[in-house]
Design an enzyme around this catalytic site. Structure first.
Site, PDB file in Angstrom:
ATOM      1  N   THR A  60       0.878  -1.166   0.000  1.00 57.10           N
ATOM      2  CA  THR A  60       0.000   0.000   0.000  1.00 57.10           C
ATOM      3  C   THR A  60       0.915   1.215   0.000  1.00 57.10           C
ATOM      4  O   THR A  60       2.090   1.104   0.349  1.00 57.10           O
ATOM      5  CB  THR A  60      -0.857   0.040   1.281  1.00 57.10           C
ATOM      6  OG1 THR A  60       0.017   0.067   2.399  1.00 57.10           O
ATOM      7  CG2 THR A  60      -1.771  -1.157   1.404  1.00 57.10           C
ATOM      8  N   THR A  61       0.535   2.372  -0.378  1.00 61.21           N
ATOM      9  CA  THR A  61      -0.751   2.934  -0.761  1.00 61.21           C
ATOM     10  C   THR A  61      -0.596   3.499  -2.175  1.00 61.21           C
ATOM     11  O   THR A  61       0.484   3.950  -2.530  1.00 61.21           O
ATOM     12  CB  THR A  61      -1.128   4.051   0.237  1.00 61.21           C
ATOM     13  OG1 THR A  61      -1.249   3.480   1.538  1.00 61.21           O
ATOM     14  CG2 THR A  61      -2.407   4.752  -0.130  1.00 61.21           C
TER      15      THR A  61
END
Length: 292
Positions: A60-61
């Protein structure tokens, strides 16, 4: 009278009379070598939930921003495995063809394989059909590939991509940048706000972009906003990595315009990240104290 059985064109795909989809590389794999599809790597687990967050690195992100005449995709570099940092320099943003790019969140190994297969799928289609897929066609293809990973997702090994691209068929070239998000079952959603984010830090990234973004911004401004959003996400989400000035690790990004997809250079990413860190440090320092 004898009629020759020849290939026919259906919905832009070349198919043999017995239904084999020649223009889909993933379909070819499904028929001839299904063990090489990402979703089939976990077919023998007996339905046991594996707790993917603890046994495989997660990434992520990812953030996406549309701007005047284009769209960009940016991602942090951290991958986590449970409460540990599995990697500090994972590549999460990939150019998939001349006018599209995909970012990955979720189980890193499966997600990377899926995006690479998607890139081969687009190249294979263009070679067979002689024309590239439209952006909607690309979005639909990725949707079916994500749906094919449902079995692994039910075992805790989910993949959630974010697709961006320049729509060559758009009426207004200044608004040709498009963003499409997905859920774990392959549902696709057009993001019309001009920005979006996926991954564990997406809530904080979108909150930052909500305050920063305005339609019609230029590419340089969009790049700065993307890095700022990732910086804010890393500030509150331990699974998101911010700019690492010590190790020289910075967010990666791809910009896409009518001229095609271009990966952001490390030097440019470092310049933007250092400017943001310096500005935040100066703001946070008490009056009269050195930022250093």
């Amino acid at each position: 009278m004898t009629v020759d059985r020849a290939p026919r064109i259906t919905d832009g795909d070349t198919r043999l009379s017995f239904g084999s989809n020649l223009s889909s590389f993933s379909e070819y794999l499904r028929v001839h070598a299904p063990e090489h599809l990402p979703q089939n790597r976990f077919a023998d687990t007996g339905g046991v939930v594996m707790g993917g967050g603890d046994v495989a690195p997660h990434g992520t992100t990812i953030v996406a921003i549309s701007y005047a005449g284009g769209v960009l995709l940016a991602g942090d570099r951290r991958a986590t495995m449970g409460n540990l940092i599995a990697s500090r320099d994972v590549q999460k943003v990939y150019v998939t063809d001349d006018y599209s790019a995909a970012g990955i969140a979720g189980t890193a190994g499966i997600a990377i394989e899926l995006v690479r297969l998607f890139a081969v799928e687009l190249e294979h289609y263009e070679k067979i059909e002689g024309v590239p897929l439209t952006f909607d066609g690309k979005a639909n293809r990725l949707s079916s590939m994500v749906r094919g990973n449902l079995g692994a997702a039910m075992q805790g090994l989910a993949v959630v991509p974010l697709l961006v691209g320049y729509d060559l068929d758009a009426v207004d070239p200044s608004r040709a940048g498009r963003i499409v998000s997905y859920d774990v079952v392959g549902g696709r959603y057009e993001e019309r706000a001009g920005y979006h984010a996926v991954g564990s830090g997406s809530l904080f990234a979108k909150s930052a972009l909500k305050k920063l973004y305005s339609p019609g911004i230029d590419e340089d401004t969009a790049l700065r906003f993307a890095v700022e959003a990732l910086y804010d996400a890393a500030d509150d989400d331990s699974a998101t990595g911010g700019p690492d000035l010590t190790r020289g690790i910075y967010p990666t990004a791809v910009t896409i315009t009518s001229a095609g997809a271009v990966e952001l250079s490390t030097a440019k990413a470092a310049e933007i990240a250092r400017e943001i860190v310096a500005a935040r440090t100066a703001t946070a320092s008490p009056e009269g104290e050195s930022a250093l």
